[in-house]
Design a protein around this motif. Structure first.
Motif, PDB file in Angstrom:
ATOM      1  N   TYR A   1       4.694  -4.392   7.459  1.00  0.00           N
ATOM      2  CA  TYR A   1       3.289  -4.546   7.859  1.00  0.00           C
ATOM      3  C   TYR A   1       2.914  -6.015   7.758  1.00  0.00           C
ATOM      4  CZ  TYR A   1       3.553   0.406   7.122  1.00  0.00           C
ATOM      5  OH  TYR A   1       3.944   1.712   7.199  1.00  0.00           O
ATOM      6  N   ARG A   2       1.977  -6.434   8.589  1.00  0.00           N
ATOM      7  CA  ARG A   2       1.548  -7.832   8.631  1.00  0.00           C
ATOM      8  C   ARG A   2       0.283  -8.012   7.799  1.00  0.00           C
ATOM      9  NH1 ARG A   2       1.126 -11.414  13.951  1.00  0.00           N
ATOM     10  NH2 ARG A   2       3.314 -10.941  13.755  1.00  0.00           N
ATOM     11  N   LEU A   3       0.315  -9.021   6.930  1.00  0.00           N
ATOM     12  CA  LEU A   3      -0.888  -9.477   6.237  1.00  0.00           C
ATOM     13  C   LEU A   3      -1.301 -10.774   6.916  1.00  0.00           C
ATOM     14  CD1 LEU A   3       0.430  -7.567   4.087  1.00  0.00           C
ATOM     15  CD2 LEU A   3      -0.662  -9.004   2.380  1.00  0.00           C
ATOM     16  N   SER A   4      -2.530 -10.824   7.421  1.00  0.00           N
ATOM     17  CA  SER A   4      -3.016 -11.999   8.146  1.00  0.00           C
ATOM     18  C   SER A   4      -3.937 -12.821   7.261  1.00  0.00           C
ATOM     19  CB  SER A   4      -3.773 -11.565   9.398  1.00  0.00           C
ATOM     20  OG  SER A   4      -2.913 -10.863  10.265  1.00  0.00           O
ATOM     21  N   ARG A   5      -3.854 -14.125   7.426  1.00  0.00           N
ATOM     22  CA  ARG A   5      -4.712 -15.042   6.671  1.00  0.00           C
ATOM     23  C   ARG A   5      -6.142 -14.915   7.183  1.00  0.00           C
ATOM     24  NH1 ARG A   5      -6.527 -20.225   7.418  1.00  0.00           N
ATOM     25  NH2 ARG A   5      -6.938 -21.378   5.501  1.00  0.00           N
ATOM     26  N   VAL A   6      -7.096 -14.756   6.249  1.00  0.00           N
ATOM     27  CA  VAL A   6      -8.503 -14.732   6.617  1.00  0.00           C
ATOM     28  C   VAL A   6      -8.843 -16.090   7.212  1.00  0.00           C
ATOM     29  CG1 VAL A   6     -10.872 -14.532   5.765  1.00  0.00           C
ATOM     30  CG2 VAL A   6      -9.089 -13.049   4.839  1.00  0.00           C
ATOM     31  N   GLY A   7      -9.376 -16.119   8.428  1.00  0.00           N
ATOM     32  CA  GLY A   7      -9.627 -17.368   9.126  1.00  0.00           C
ATOM     33  C   GLY A   7      -8.517 -17.714  10.112  1.00  0.00           C
ATOM     34  N   GLY A   8      -7.422 -16.946  10.080  1.00  0.00           N
ATOM     35  CA  GLY A   8      -6.341 -17.128  11.038  1.00  0.00           C
ATOM     36  C   GLY A   8      -5.354 -18.206  10.654  1.00  0.00           C
ATOM     37  N   ALA A  21      -2.165 -22.007   2.448  1.00  0.00           N
ATOM     38  CA  ALA A  21      -3.055 -21.465   1.413  1.00  0.00           C
ATOM     39  C   ALA A  21      -4.150 -20.618   2.052  1.00  0.00           C
ATOM     40  CB  ALA A  21      -3.677 -22.611   0.609  1.00  0.00           C
ATOM     41  N   GLY A  22      -4.604 -19.608   1.316  1.00  0.00           N
ATOM     42  CA  GLY A  22      -5.695 -18.768   1.793  1.00  0.00           C
ATOM     43  C   GLY A  22      -5.548 -17.345   1.303  1.00  0.00           C
ATOM     44  N   VAL A  23      -6.501 -16.522   1.685  1.00  0.00           N
ATOM     45  CA  VAL A  23      -6.492 -15.098   1.351  1.00  0.00           C
ATOM     46  C   VAL A  23      -5.850 -14.353   2.519  1.00  0.00           C
ATOM     47  CG1 VAL A  23      -7.929 -13.078   0.884  1.00  0.00           C
ATOM     48  CG2 VAL A  23      -8.552 -15.307  -0.074  1.00  0.00           C
ATOM     49  N   TYR A  24      -4.891 -13.495   2.227  1.00  0.00           N
ATOM     50  CA  TYR A  24      -4.190 -12.712   3.243  1.00  0.00           C
ATOM     51  C   TYR A  24      -4.539 -11.242   3.043  1.00  0.00           C
ATOM     52  CZ  TYR A  24      -1.410 -16.822   4.350  1.00  0.00           C
ATOM     53  OH  TYR A  24      -1.010 -18.073   4.732  1.00  0.00           O
ATOM     54  N   GLU A  25      -4.858 -10.565   4.143  1.00  0.00           N
ATOM     55  CA  GLU A  25      -5.244  -9.156   4.074  1.00  0.00           C
ATOM     56  C   GLU A  25      -4.496  -8.357   5.123  1.00  0.00           C
ATOM     57  OE1 GLU A  25      -9.451  -9.347   4.777  1.00  0.00           O
ATOM     58  OE2 GLU A  25      -9.884  -9.632   2.644  1.00  0.00           O
ATOM     59  N   GLY A  26      -4.264  -7.109   4.812  1.00  0.00           N
ATOM     60  CA  GLY A  26      -3.631  -6.190   5.746  1.00  0.00           C
ATOM     61  C   GLY A  26      -3.755  -4.778   5.214  1.00  0.00           C
ATOM     62  N   SER A  27      -3.237  -3.831   5.951  1.00  0.00           N
ATOM     63  CA  SER A  27      -3.292  -2.447   5.495  1.00  0.00           C
ATOM     64  C   SER A  27      -2.004  -1.744   5.870  1.00  0.00           C
ATOM     65  CB  SER A  27      -4.491  -1.732   6.110  1.00  0.00           C
ATOM     66  OG  SER A  27      -4.369  -1.684   7.510  1.00  0.00           O
ATOM     67  N   PHE A  28      -1.760  -0.630   5.193  1.00  0.00           N
ATOM     68  CA  PHE A  28      -0.605   0.208   5.525  1.00  0.00           C
ATOM     69  C   PHE A  28      -1.055   1.660   5.399  1.00  0.00           C
ATOM     70  CE2 PHE A  28      -0.464  -0.898   1.060  1.00  0.00           C
ATOM     71  CZ  PHE A  28      -0.236   0.305   0.413  1.00  0.00           C
ATOM     72  N   PRO A  29      -0.791   2.458   6.413  1.00  0.00           N
ATOM     73  CA  PRO A  29      -1.206   3.864   6.351  1.00  0.00           C
ATOM     74  C   PRO A  29      -0.213   4.704   5.550  1.00  0.00           C
ATOM     75  CG  PRO A  29      -0.213   3.411   8.461  1.00  0.00           C
ATOM     76  CD  PRO A  29      -0.247   2.107   7.709  1.00  0.00           C
ATOM     77  N   ILE A  30      -0.746   5.656   4.823  1.00  0.00           N
ATOM     78  CA  ILE A  30       0.063   6.651   4.123  1.00  0.00           C
ATOM     79  C   ILE A  30      -0.352   8.004   4.676  1.00  0.00           C
ATOM     80  CG2 ILE A  30       0.540   7.748   1.884  1.00  0.00           C
ATOM     81  CD1 ILE A  30       1.644   4.951   2.042  1.00  0.00           C
ATOM     82  N   THR A  31       0.608   8.790   5.124  1.00  0.00           N
ATOM     83  CA  THR A  31       0.317  10.124   5.651  1.00  0.00           C
ATOM     84  C   THR A  31       0.943  11.155   4.734  1.00  0.00           C
ATOM     85  OG1 THR A  31       0.353   9.250   7.903  1.00  0.00           O
ATOM     86  CG2 THR A  31       0.552  11.636   7.652  1.00  0.00           C
ATOM     87  N   MET A  32       0.161  12.173   4.386  1.00  0.00           N
ATOM     88  CA  MET A  32       0.659  13.262   3.567  1.00  0.00           C
ATOM     89  C   MET A  32       0.392  14.557   4.324  1.00  0.00           C
ATOM     90  SD  MET A  32       0.462  14.017  -0.515  1.00  0.00           S
ATOM     91  CE  MET A  32      -1.234  13.745  -0.788  1.00  0.00           C
TER      92      MET A  32
END
Length: 181
Positions: free
Chosen positions: A111-118, A167-178
């Motif tokens: 999964y990709r974590l992207s830097r806030v601000g690009g 440098a910076g804040v990196y955010e992303g998500s990953f889905p979990i399916t149950m």
């Protein structure tokens, strides 16, 4: 003392007390309110409790990895230096019926974590799972709900940190399916 002497003194004392009370600062009461919330979890559901957090990292000249275990401990490799911050495994809780089967999966292997601000990104990969109240079966991702109805999933992963990562804040998500069976 006569009545004519007591009455003026009593009036004087009362006026003095009144003057003192009038000059004292007024008591001020301001109402405040608190916040409250609750999440009622329905059967056959999964809700997030904690986010996967790698904390503060210094990338160095060659890069490397930061790994969060399902138990929440952090290790780093290469030139990456752990520099404090909040570190935690991801945690989800769910509710299901005893002896039901569940299949837990993710949509991808990375999964990709992207830097806030690009301007930059990092890769999260190798998600690892630790489950409470689930008995693993002979098929990857397939479990049986054991003794109680509450399920806890703890997830760790590996973050690839490039050399001299911006440098910076990196955010992303990953889905979990149950899926329940």
């Amino acid at each position: 003392m006569t009545r004519d002497q007591i009455f003026p003194r009593l009036i004087g004392c009362l006026l003095f007390v009144l003057a003192v009370l009038a000059s004292a600062p007024a008591a001020f009461a301001q109402p405040v309110s608190g916040d409250s919330d609750a999440v009622v979890v329905s059967p056959l559901s999964l809700v997030p409790v904690n986010n996967l957090s790698f904390g503060n990292l210094i990338p160095g000249n060659t890069g490397g990895t930061a790994v969060i275990s399902p138990s929440g401990s952090r290790t780093v490799s290469g030139s990456v230096v752990a520099a404090g911050g909040t570190v935690s495994n991801a945690e989800f809780q769910g509710y299901g019926s005893r002896n039901r089967y569940v299949y837990i999966s993710t949509a991808s292997s990375s999964y990709r974590l992207s830097r806030v601000g690009g301007g930059a990104n990092m890769t999260l990969r190798s998600l690892t799972l630790q489950a409470d109240n689930l008995t693993p079966l002979n098929f990857p991702g397939l479990f049986r709900i054991a003794s109680t109805n509450v399920i806890t999933l703890r997830i760790g992963g590996t973050l690839d940190v490039r050399a001299n990562q911006q440098a910076g804040v990196y955010e992303g998500s990953f889905p979990i399916t149950m899926n329940y069976y």
